[in-house]
Motif scaffolding. Structure first.
Motif, PDB file in Angstrom:
ATOM      1  N   UNK A 119      30.463 -15.453 -26.164  1.00 51.80           N
ATOM      2  CA  UNK A 119      31.534 -16.356 -26.582  1.00 51.80           C
ATOM      3  C   UNK A 119      31.798 -17.374 -25.485  1.00 51.80           C
ATOM      4  N   UNK A 120      31.753 -18.647 -25.843  1.00 53.55           N
ATOM      5  CA  UNK A 120      31.906 -19.755 -24.889  1.00 53.55           C
ATOM      6  C   UNK A 120      30.819 -19.743 -23.810  1.00 53.55           C
ATOM      7  N   UNK A 121      29.691 -19.103 -24.099  1.00 51.43           N
ATOM      8  CA  UNK A 121      28.634 -19.016 -23.093  1.00 51.43           C
ATOM      9  C   UNK A 121      27.504 -20.004 -23.267  1.00 51.43           C
ATOM     10  N   UNK A 122      27.512 -20.754 -24.379  1.00 51.42           N
ATOM     11  CA  UNK A 122      26.447 -21.736 -24.598  1.00 51.42           C
ATOM     12  C   UNK A 122      26.672 -22.956 -23.720  1.00 51.42           C
ATOM     13  N   UNK A 123      25.627 -23.455 -23.081  1.00 46.13           N
ATOM     14  CA  UNK A 123      25.793 -24.650 -22.239  1.00 46.13           C
ATOM     15  C   UNK A 123      26.150 -25.850 -23.109  1.00 46.13           C
TER      16      UNK A 123
END
Length: 200
Positions: free
Chosen positions: A57-61
């Motif tokens: 979660x919220x880890x995609x660049x």
């Protein structure tokens, strides 16, 4: 004879008590008590959980670079990556333009500038994988360890689970422009697409 009858009756009573005593000694068991036959049954239970792999979660660049006069100054920026992969994984990157580009073309001028992409992935156990490729190779999908789309056989392979903020990142950078053809004035852009796959 009367006295004889009197003596006999108590004797009979005693005998009757003696005869009935063994019957009273029998034990009656309530349900669940007493001697029980014990039976043991063994049951093996097997279960499994499938590997999962994706961005946390919220880890995609995500984000943008806005660098004026990048042809003179160059640029460098890191984009944090956090995976949610419970096993080995592969990550790949593709480039839309193969460089920083603009739509206009003029003879004697260049309308595309090269830049590099560095990918570093870190597992929960501290192991890591890293590589650097030019955007041009990311467009062609060949000649780069992480070019193209991720699959079980393509992409930079991280050999262990990665589920935490371990310091993984994607870095885009460019040196000052040095090609013999000057760059056209204007805005330059490219789009990178990042994909992830479970790796065997």
């Amino acid at each position: 004879m009367v006295s004889l009858r009197v003596l006999v009756l108590p004797v009979l009573a005693l005998l009757a008590g003696a005869i009935s005593a063994p019957a009273a000694a029998h034990t009656a068991y309530a349900a669940g008590q007493g001697s029980v036959n014990r039976i043991e049954v063994g049951i093996d239970v097997h279960a499994s959980v499938r590997d999962r792999c994706g961005f946390a979660t919220d880890g995609a660049p995500s984000g943008t670079i806005s660098q004026t006069e990048f042809d003179r100054t160059g640029f460098s920026k890191d984009f944090t990556i956090r995976l949610n992969c419970t096993s080995a994984s592969r990550i790949a990157v593709s480039s839309l333009n193969g460089g920083l580009a603009q739509g206009e073309t003029v003879t004697g001028y260049a309308s595309s500038a090269p830049y590099n992409v560095e990918l570093k992935m870190v597992a929960d156990n501290g192991t890591n994988a890293s590589a650097t490729c030019s955007a041009a190779l990311l467009k062609s999908g060949a000649g780069c360890a992480f070019g193209g789309n991720a699959s079980t056989s393509n992409g930079l392979r991280l050999g262990a689970a990665s589920t935490k903020a371990n310091g993984s990142y994607l870095r885009v950078s460019a040196q000052p422009y040095t090609d013999s053809k000057p760059l056209l004035a204007g805005s330059y852009s490219d789009t990178l697409t990042i994909t992830i796959s479970i790796a065997p």
